[in-house]
Design an enzyme around this catalytic site. Structure first.
Site, PDB file in Angstrom:
ATOM      1  N   ASP A  76       0.796  -1.229   0.000  1.00  0.00           N
ATOM      2  CA  ASP A  76       0.000   0.000   0.000  1.00  0.00           C
ATOM      3  C   ASP A  76       0.828   1.279   0.000  1.00  0.00           C
ATOM      4  O   ASP A  76       0.318   2.343   0.325  1.00  0.00           O
ATOM      5  CB  ASP A  76      -0.906   0.009   1.226  1.00  0.00           C
ATOM      6  CG  ASP A  76      -0.137  -0.098   2.549  1.00  0.00           C
ATOM      7  OD1 ASP A  76       1.108   0.011   2.530  1.00  0.00           O
ATOM      8  OD2 ASP A  76      -0.782  -0.272   3.594  1.00  0.00           O
ATOM      9  N   GLU A  92      -0.057  -9.004  -1.684  1.00  0.00           N
ATOM     10  CA  GLU A  92      -0.866  -8.497  -0.584  1.00  0.00           C
ATOM     11  C   GLU A  92      -1.979  -7.605  -1.108  1.00  0.00           C
ATOM     12  O   GLU A  92      -2.199  -6.484  -0.668  1.00  0.00           O
ATOM     13  CB  GLU A  92      -0.011  -7.764   0.459  1.00  0.00           C
ATOM     14  CG  GLU A  92      -0.691  -7.648   1.816  1.00  0.00           C
ATOM     15  CD  GLU A  92       0.104  -6.828   2.814  1.00  0.00           C
ATOM     16  OE1 GLU A  92       0.463  -7.373   3.868  1.00  0.00           O
ATOM     17  OE2 GLU A  92       0.377  -5.627   2.541  1.00  0.00           O
ATOM     18  N   GLU A  97      -2.464   5.114   2.643  1.00  0.00           N
ATOM     19  CA  GLU A  97      -2.285   3.740   2.180  1.00  0.00           C
ATOM     20  C   GLU A  97      -3.561   3.123   1.613  1.00  0.00           C
ATOM     21  O   GLU A  97      -3.514   2.349   0.650  1.00  0.00           O
ATOM     22  CB  GLU A  97      -1.745   2.872   3.328  1.00  0.00           C
ATOM     23  CG  GLU A  97      -0.303   3.147   3.709  1.00  0.00           C
ATOM     24  CD  GLU A  97      -0.149   4.296   4.679  1.00  0.00           C
ATOM     25  OE1 GLU A  97       1.007   4.603   5.057  1.00  0.00           O
ATOM     26  OE2 GLU A  97      -1.176   4.902   5.077  1.00  0.00           O
ATOM     27  N   HIS A 137       3.854   4.721  14.189  1.00  0.00           N
ATOM     28  CA  HIS A 137       4.417   5.586  13.152  1.00  0.00           C
ATOM     29  C   HIS A 137       3.363   6.124  12.192  1.00  0.00           C
ATOM     30  O   HIS A 137       3.684   6.879  11.273  1.00  0.00           O
ATOM     31  CB  HIS A 137       5.455   4.809  12.312  1.00  0.00           C
ATOM     32  CG  HIS A 137       4.832   3.771  11.424  1.00  0.00           C
ATOM     33  ND1 HIS A 137       4.404   2.565  11.893  1.00  0.00           N
ATOM     34  CD2 HIS A 137       4.540   3.796  10.100  1.00  0.00           C
ATOM     35  CE1 HIS A 137       3.899   1.862  10.904  1.00  0.00           C
ATOM     36  NE2 HIS A 137       3.956   2.589   9.811  1.00  0.00           N
ATOM     37  N   HIS A 149      10.539   4.776  15.658  1.00  0.00           N
ATOM     38  CA  HIS A 149      10.532   5.102  14.230  1.00  0.00           C
ATOM     39  C   HIS A 149      11.305   6.406  14.027  1.00  0.00           C
ATOM     40  O   HIS A 149      11.217   7.321  14.850  1.00  0.00           O
ATOM     41  CB  HIS A 149       9.097   5.256  13.746  1.00  0.00           C
ATOM     42  CG  HIS A 149       8.959   5.241  12.253  1.00  0.00           C
ATOM     43  ND1 HIS A 149       9.168   6.352  11.476  1.00  0.00           N
ATOM     44  CD2 HIS A 149       8.660   4.232  11.390  1.00  0.00           C
ATOM     45  CE1 HIS A 149       8.969   6.040  10.206  1.00  0.00           C
ATOM     46  NE2 HIS A 149       8.674   4.761  10.127  1.00  0.00           N
TER      47      HIS A 149
END
Length: 373
Positions: free
Chosen positions: A95, A117, A131, A211, A243
Protein backbone atom coordinates in the site's frame (compact mmCIF):
# COMPACT_ATOMS: atom_id res chain seq x y z
CA UNK A 1 10.52 -13.74 -18.76
CA UNK A 2 12.05 -10.66 -17.17
CA UNK A 3 10.52 -9.66 -13.83
CA UNK A 4 11.09 -6.27 -12.22
CA UNK A 5 10.34 -6.23 -8.48
CA UNK A 6 9.83 -2.71 -7.12
CA UNK A 7 9.89 -1.77 -3.43
CA UNK A 8 11.15 0.96 -1.15
CA UNK A 9 10.09 0.58 2.48
CA UNK A 10 11.05 -1.79 5.28
CA UNK A 11 7.68 -3.59 5.32
CA UNK A 12 7.81 -4.04 1.55
CA UNK A 13 11.31 -5.49 1.79
CA UNK A 14 10.27 -7.90 4.54
CA UNK A 15 7.27 -9.13 2.57
CA UNK A 16 9.03 -9.26 -0.80
CA UNK A 17 12.41 -10.80 0.01
CA UNK A 18 10.89 -14.30 0.25
CA UNK A 19 9.15 -13.68 -3.09
CA UNK A 20 12.39 -12.53 -4.72
CA UNK A 21 14.20 -15.59 -3.40
CA UNK A 22 11.42 -17.86 -4.69
CA UNK A 23 11.45 -16.19 -8.11
CA UNK A 24 15.23 -16.46 -8.41
CA UNK A 25 14.94 -20.19 -7.68
CA UNK A 26 12.33 -20.61 -10.43
CA UNK A 27 13.50 -21.77 -13.87
CA UNK A 28 12.76 -19.47 -16.78
CA UNK A 29 12.71 -16.17 -14.93
CA UNK A 30 15.18 -13.29 -14.95
CA UNK A 31 14.64 -11.27 -11.78
CA UNK A 32 15.67 -7.64 -11.36
CA UNK A 33 15.05 -5.58 -8.23
CA UNK A 34 14.60 -1.82 -7.99
CA UNK A 35 14.45 -0.03 -4.64
CA UNK A 36 13.27 3.54 -4.22
CA UNK A 37 14.66 3.80 -0.66
CA UNK A 38 11.46 5.36 0.63
CA UNK A 39 12.86 4.05 3.95
CA UNK A 40 16.65 4.25 3.58
CA UNK A 41 18.27 2.78 6.68
CA UNK A 42 15.36 0.52 7.63
CA UNK A 43 15.24 -0.89 4.10
CA UNK A 44 18.96 -1.62 4.03
CA UNK A 45 18.73 -3.59 7.29
CA UNK A 46 16.26 -6.04 5.74
CA UNK A 47 18.23 -6.42 2.52
CA UNK A 48 21.36 -7.30 4.48
CA UNK A 49 19.75 -10.10 6.46
CA UNK A 50 18.03 -11.42 3.34
CA UNK A 51 21.32 -11.46 1.45
CA UNK A 52 19.94 -9.33 -1.38
CA UNK A 53 21.60 -6.43 -3.18
CA UNK A 54 19.25 -4.33 -5.33
CA UNK A 55 20.05 -4.09 -9.01
CA UNK A 56 18.81 -0.48 -9.15
CA UNK A 57 18.75 1.93 -6.21
CA UNK A 58 16.95 5.22 -6.86
CA UNK A 59 17.61 6.58 -3.33
CA UNK A 60 14.71 9.05 -3.62
CA UNK A 61 14.01 9.85 0.03
CA UNK A 62 14.43 13.44 1.20
CA UNK A 63 13.84 14.69 4.75
CA UNK A 64 10.40 16.22 5.17
CA UNK A 65 9.30 15.88 1.57
CA UNK A 66 5.58 16.16 0.90
CA UNK A 67 3.50 13.29 -0.43
CA UNK A 68 2.96 15.02 -3.75
CA UNK A 69 6.69 15.66 -4.25
CA UNK A 70 7.52 12.09 -3.25
CA UNK A 71 4.86 10.72 -5.60
CA UNK A 72 6.10 12.80 -8.53
CA UNK A 73 9.72 11.75 -7.99
CA UNK A 74 8.77 8.11 -7.61
CA UNK A 75 6.64 8.10 -10.76
CA UNK A 76 9.25 9.71 -12.99
CA UNK A 77 12.14 7.74 -11.48
CA UNK A 78 10.41 4.38 -11.82
CA UNK A 79 9.26 5.26 -15.31
CA UNK A 80 12.86 5.83 -16.38
CA UNK A 81 13.87 2.50 -14.84
CA UNK A 82 11.15 0.67 -16.74
CA UNK A 83 12.13 2.35 -20.00
CA UNK A 84 15.70 1.12 -19.49
CA UNK A 85 14.85 -2.37 -18.20
CA UNK A 86 11.90 -3.23 -20.50
CA UNK A 87 10.44 -5.83 -18.09
CA UNK A 88 7.79 -8.35 -19.07
CA UNK A 89 6.12 -7.95 -15.67
CA UNK A 90 6.35 -5.61 -12.69
CA UNK A 91 5.68 -6.79 -9.12
CA UNK A 92 4.63 -4.36 -6.38
CA UNK A 93 3.63 -5.00 -2.78
CA UNK A 94 1.06 -3.58 -0.44
CA UNK A 95 0.00 0.00 0.00
CA UNK A 96 2.95 2.37 -0.24
CA UNK A 97 3.57 5.31 -2.54
CA UNK A 98 6.22 3.13 -4.18
CA UNK A 99 3.65 0.40 -4.91
CA UNK A 100 1.11 2.84 -6.28
CA UNK A 101 3.53 4.72 -8.54
CA UNK A 102 5.24 1.50 -9.62
CA UNK A 103 1.91 0.14 -10.81
CA UNK A 104 1.04 3.42 -12.51
CA UNK A 105 4.39 3.68 -14.30
CA UNK A 106 3.99 0.10 -15.53
CA UNK A 107 0.45 0.83 -16.73
CA UNK A 108 1.68 3.81 -18.73
CA UNK A 109 3.98 1.36 -20.56
CA UNK A 110 1.36 -1.42 -20.86
CA UNK A 111 3.48 -3.72 -18.69
CA UNK A 112 1.40 -6.21 -16.64
CA UNK A 113 1.46 -5.75 -12.88
CA UNK A 114 1.30 -8.34 -10.11
CA UNK A 115 0.17 -7.06 -6.72
CA UNK A 116 1.41 -8.92 -3.64
CA UNK A 117 -0.87 -8.50 -0.58
CA UNK A 118 -3.83 -7.41 -2.68
CA UNK A 119 -7.33 -6.79 -1.43
CA UNK A 120 -6.75 -5.34 2.03
CA UNK A 121 -9.38 -2.69 2.76
CA UNK A 122 -10.34 -0.65 5.80
CA UNK A 123 -13.25 1.06 4.04
CA UNK A 124 -12.06 4.52 5.09
CA UNK A 125 -9.87 6.47 2.66
CA UNK A 126 -8.31 8.43 5.52
CA UNK A 127 -7.46 5.44 7.76
CA UNK A 128 -4.82 4.31 7.01
CA UNK A 129 -3.84 7.43 5.13
CA UNK A 130 -2.74 7.51 2.32
CA UNK A 131 -2.28 3.74 2.18
CA UNK A 132 -5.96 2.85 1.70
CA UNK A 133 -6.17 4.81 -1.55
CA UNK A 134 -2.76 3.60 -2.72
CA UNK A 135 -4.09 0.02 -2.60
CA UNK A 136 -7.30 0.94 -4.39
CA UNK A 137 -5.35 2.57 -7.23
CA UNK A 138 -3.26 -0.56 -7.80
CA UNK A 139 -6.24 -2.93 -7.98
CA UNK A 140 -7.70 -2.02 -11.41
CA UNK A 141 -4.22 -1.80 -12.92
CA UNK A 142 -2.94 -5.22 -11.80
CA UNK A 143 -3.83 -8.41 -13.67
CA UNK A 144 -2.50 -10.70 -10.92
CA UNK A 145 -3.79 -10.16 -7.39
CA UNK A 146 -2.11 -12.21 -4.67
CA UNK A 147 -4.66 -11.95 -1.88
CA UNK A 148 -3.42 -13.15 1.51
CA UNK A 149 -6.83 -14.31 2.76
CA UNK A 150 -10.38 -15.14 1.69
CA UNK A 151 -11.47 -11.81 3.18
CA UNK A 152 -9.04 -9.90 0.96
CA UNK A 153 -10.24 -11.80 -2.13
CA UNK A 154 -13.85 -11.01 -1.22
CA UNK A 155 -12.98 -7.30 -0.95
CA UNK A 156 -11.58 -7.41 -4.48
CA UNK A 157 -14.70 -9.18 -5.73
CA UNK A 158 -16.86 -6.37 -4.31
CA UNK A 159 -14.87 -4.03 -6.56
CA UNK A 160 -15.46 -6.35 -9.55
CA UNK A 161 -11.87 -7.59 -9.48
CA UNK A 162 -12.40 -11.31 -9.97
CA UNK A 163 -10.02 -12.57 -12.67
CA UNK A 164 -6.39 -13.20 -11.74
CA UNK A 165 -7.06 -13.39 -7.99
CA UNK A 166 -5.03 -16.02 -6.13
CA UNK A 167 -5.34 -16.64 -2.37
CA UNK A 168 -1.79 -17.33 -1.22
CA UNK A 169 -1.41 -16.44 2.45
CA UNK A 170 0.71 -13.48 3.50
CA UNK A 171 4.39 -13.51 2.63
CA UNK A 172 5.23 -11.90 5.99
CA UNK A 173 4.73 -15.34 7.55
CA UNK A 174 7.27 -16.73 5.07
CA UNK A 175 9.72 -14.02 6.14
CA UNK A 176 9.08 -14.66 9.82
CA UNK A 177 9.67 -18.43 9.53
CA UNK A 178 12.81 -17.98 7.40
CA UNK A 179 14.27 -15.41 9.78
CA UNK A 180 13.32 -17.41 12.87
CA UNK A 181 15.20 -20.40 11.46
CA UNK A 182 18.23 -18.20 10.84
CA UNK A 183 18.18 -16.96 14.45
CA UNK A 184 17.82 -20.51 15.78
CA UNK A 185 20.90 -21.56 13.83
CA UNK A 186 22.85 -18.40 14.68
CA UNK A 187 21.64 -16.63 17.87
CA UNK A 188 24.25 -13.90 17.36
CA UNK A 189 21.97 -12.43 14.67
CA UNK A 190 19.70 -11.12 17.44
CA UNK A 191 22.16 -10.91 20.35
CA UNK A 192 21.81 -7.12 20.49
CA UNK A 193 18.78 -7.56 22.75
CA UNK A 194 20.63 -9.61 25.36
CA UNK A 195 21.14 -6.61 27.65
CA UNK A 196 17.48 -5.58 27.48
CA UNK A 197 16.34 -9.16 28.12
CA UNK A 198 18.54 -9.21 31.23
CA UNK A 199 17.49 -5.72 32.33
CA UNK A 200 13.78 -6.57 32.15
CA UNK A 201 14.04 -10.14 33.47
CA UNK A 202 11.00 -10.92 35.60
CA UNK A 203 8.89 -8.17 34.02
CA UNK A 204 6.28 -8.60 31.33
CA UNK A 205 7.36 -6.70 28.25
CA UNK A 206 4.98 -4.66 26.11
CA UNK A 207 6.43 -4.16 22.61
CA UNK A 208 5.40 -0.75 21.24
CA UNK A 209 5.56 0.41 17.62
CA UNK A 210 3.92 3.56 16.31
CA UNK A 211 4.42 5.59 13.15
CA UNK A 212 1.08 6.12 11.37
CA UNK A 213 0.53 9.52 9.79
CA UNK A 214 -3.06 9.66 11.05
CA UNK A 215 -1.73 9.47 14.63
CA UNK A 216 0.68 12.40 14.23
CA UNK A 217 -0.16 15.24 16.58
CA UNK A 218 -2.88 14.59 19.16
CA UNK A 219 -2.97 10.83 18.64
CA UNK A 220 0.76 10.50 19.22
CA UNK A 221 0.48 12.62 22.36
CA UNK A 222 -2.25 10.30 23.65
CA UNK A 223 -0.06 7.28 22.96
CA UNK A 224 2.88 8.87 24.80
CA UNK A 225 0.77 9.67 27.86
CA UNK A 226 -0.62 6.13 27.90
CA UNK A 227 2.87 4.64 27.74
CA UNK A 228 3.92 6.90 30.63
CA UNK A 229 1.07 5.55 32.77
CA UNK A 230 1.70 1.91 31.87
CA UNK A 231 5.38 2.37 32.72
CA UNK A 232 4.40 3.23 36.31
CA UNK A 233 3.66 -0.47 36.90
CA UNK A 234 6.49 -2.26 38.70
CA UNK A 235 5.74 -5.57 36.95
CA UNK A 236 5.82 -4.19 33.40
CA UNK A 237 8.41 -2.84 30.98
CA UNK A 238 7.98 -1.32 27.55
CA UNK A 239 10.30 -1.98 24.65
CA UNK A 240 9.91 0.81 22.13
CA UNK A 241 11.93 0.72 18.88
CA UNK A 242 11.59 4.34 17.78
CA UNK A 243 10.53 5.10 14.23
CA UNK A 244 12.92 7.71 12.77
CA UNK A 245 10.14 10.14 11.82
CA UNK A 246 10.54 13.29 13.98
CA UNK A 247 6.76 13.43 14.43
CA UNK A 248 7.21 10.40 16.68
CA UNK A 249 10.47 11.19 18.46
CA UNK A 250 9.74 14.80 19.35
CA UNK A 251 6.46 13.89 21.06
CA UNK A 252 8.00 11.01 22.98
CA UNK A 253 10.89 13.20 24.09
CA UNK A 254 8.52 15.85 25.40
CA UNK A 255 6.06 13.58 27.21
CA UNK A 256 7.98 10.43 28.12
CA UNK A 257 11.44 11.71 28.84
CA UNK A 258 13.64 9.04 30.40
CA UNK A 259 11.78 6.41 32.37
CA UNK A 260 13.47 3.31 33.81
CA UNK A 261 10.74 0.94 32.63
CA UNK A 262 10.80 2.19 29.04
CA UNK A 263 13.58 1.17 26.66
CA UNK A 264 13.42 3.60 23.76
CA UNK A 265 15.86 2.14 21.29
CA UNK A 266 16.94 2.60 17.69
CA UNK A 267 14.86 0.85 15.00
CA UNK A 268 15.52 -2.88 15.06
CA UNK A 269 16.69 -4.90 12.12
CA UNK A 270 14.39 -7.75 11.24
CA UNK A 271 16.07 -10.55 13.25
CA UNK A 272 16.09 -8.37 16.36
CA UNK A 273 12.47 -7.42 15.79
CA UNK A 274 11.46 -11.07 15.55
CA UNK A 275 13.31 -11.72 18.82
CA UNK A 276 11.55 -8.73 20.39
CA UNK A 277 8.21 -10.27 19.45
CA UNK A 278 9.35 -13.48 21.11
CA UNK A 279 10.35 -11.64 24.29
CA UNK A 280 7.19 -9.58 24.64
CA UNK A 281 4.00 -10.42 26.49
CA UNK A 282 1.86 -8.42 24.07
CA UNK A 283 2.25 -5.93 21.20
CA UNK A 284 0.85 -2.38 21.24
CA UNK A 285 1.01 -1.02 17.71
CA UNK A 286 -0.45 1.04 14.90
CA UNK A 287 1.51 -1.01 12.35
CA UNK A 288 -0.07 -3.29 9.79
CA UNK A 289 2.61 -5.95 9.67
CA UNK A 290 2.73 -6.50 13.43
CA UNK A 291 -0.95 -7.47 13.29
CA UNK A 292 0.14 -10.42 11.13
CA UNK A 293 3.48 -11.30 12.71
CA UNK A 294 2.62 -11.29 16.42
CA UNK A 295 -0.23 -13.85 16.18
CA UNK A 296 2.13 -16.28 14.45
CA UNK A 297 4.10 -16.27 17.73
CA UNK A 298 1.02 -16.40 19.97
CA UNK A 299 1.23 -12.75 21.06
CA UNK A 300 -1.94 -10.64 21.48
CA UNK A 301 -2.02 -7.40 19.48
CA UNK A 302 -3.69 -4.17 20.58
CA UNK A 303 -4.07 -1.94 17.53
CA UNK A 304 -3.95 1.81 18.18
CA UNK A 305 -6.20 2.64 15.23
CA UNK A 306 -9.95 3.01 14.71
CA UNK A 307 -9.98 0.89 11.55
CA UNK A 308 -7.85 -1.88 10.09
CA UNK A 309 -7.39 -3.26 6.61
CA UNK A 310 -6.63 -6.59 8.31
CA UNK A 311 -9.99 -7.47 9.87
CA UNK A 312 -9.12 -11.19 9.88
CA UNK A 313 -7.04 -10.75 13.03
CA UNK A 314 -9.87 -8.96 14.83
CA UNK A 315 -12.37 -11.60 13.71
CA UNK A 316 -10.05 -14.43 14.80
CA UNK A 317 -9.48 -12.78 18.18
CA UNK A 318 -5.72 -12.30 17.78
CA UNK A 319 -6.01 -8.50 17.50
CA UNK A 320 -8.22 -5.81 19.00
CA UNK A 321 -8.86 -2.28 17.71
CA UNK A 322 -8.53 0.24 20.55
CA UNK A 323 -7.79 3.57 18.84
CA UNK A 324 -5.23 6.15 19.88
CA UNK A 325 -7.09 7.09 23.07
CA UNK A 326 -5.09 7.40 26.29
CA UNK A 327 -7.56 5.87 28.75
CA UNK A 328 -8.56 3.08 26.37
CA UNK A 329 -4.93 2.12 25.71
CA UNK A 330 -4.16 1.98 29.44
CA UNK A 331 -7.33 0.01 30.16
CA UNK A 332 -6.82 -2.59 27.42
CA UNK A 333 -3.16 -3.15 28.24
CA UNK A 334 -4.02 -3.49 31.91
CA UNK A 335 -6.68 -6.09 31.12
CA UNK A 336 -4.21 -8.27 29.26
CA UNK A 337 -1.67 -7.88 32.06
CA UNK A 338 -4.12 -8.61 34.89
CA UNK A 339 -6.71 -11.01 33.43
CA UNK A 340 -5.18 -14.38 32.55
CA UNK A 341 -8.33 -15.58 30.78
CA UNK A 342 -8.52 -12.48 28.59
CA UNK A 343 -4.86 -12.91 27.70
CA UNK A 344 -5.20 -16.62 26.93
CA UNK A 345 -8.21 -16.08 24.66
CA UNK A 346 -6.13 -13.82 22.41
CA UNK A 347 -2.84 -15.71 22.67
CA UNK A 348 -4.46 -19.02 21.69
CA UNK A 349 -6.58 -17.66 18.84
CA UNK A 350 -6.02 -19.01 15.35
CA UNK A 351 -3.59 -17.03 13.15
CA UNK A 352 -5.42 -16.41 9.85
CA UNK A 353 -2.54 -14.99 7.84
CA UNK A 354 -0.79 -17.97 6.29
CA UNK A 355 1.34 -21.10 6.49
CA UNK A 356 4.73 -19.84 5.33
CA UNK A 357 4.46 -20.98 1.70
CA UNK A 358 2.88 -17.92 0.05
CA UNK A 359 6.03 -16.99 -1.89
CA UNK A 360 6.24 -20.41 -3.52
CA UNK A 361 2.63 -20.10 -4.68
CA UNK A 362 3.28 -16.63 -6.09
CA UNK A 363 6.40 -17.74 -7.98
CA UNK A 364 4.50 -20.70 -9.44
CA UNK A 365 1.70 -18.49 -10.78
CA UNK A 366 4.11 -15.97 -12.28
CA UNK A 367 6.31 -18.62 -13.87
CA UNK A 368 3.29 -20.15 -15.56
CA UNK A 369 2.43 -16.84 -17.18
CA UNK A 370 -1.08 -16.59 -15.80
CA UNK A 371 -2.56 -13.16 -16.34
CA UNK A 372 -4.89 -10.97 -18.35
CA UNK A 373 -2.50 -9.93 -21.11
Amino acid sequence: MKILVVFGTRPEAIKLFPVVRALIATTGLTVRTCVTAQHRGLLDQVLRIAGLAPDIDLDLMEPGQTLDRLTARLLTGLGEVMDAECPDRVIVQGDTATAMTGALAAYYRKVPVAHVEAGLRSGDIYHPWPEEVNRRIVAPIADLHFAPTDTAAAALARENVIEGVHITGNTVIDALHWTGDRISNDPSLAAGLDDIAARFAGKRIVLVTTHRRENFGGGMENIARAIRRIADRDDTALLFPMHPNPNVGSVMDAILGDRPNVARIEPLDYPHFIRALGLCHLALTDSGGVQEEAPALGKPVLVMRDTTERPEGVEAGTAKLIGAHEDRIVSEVSTLLDDNDAYASMARAHNPFGDGHASERIAHVIANGVGRR
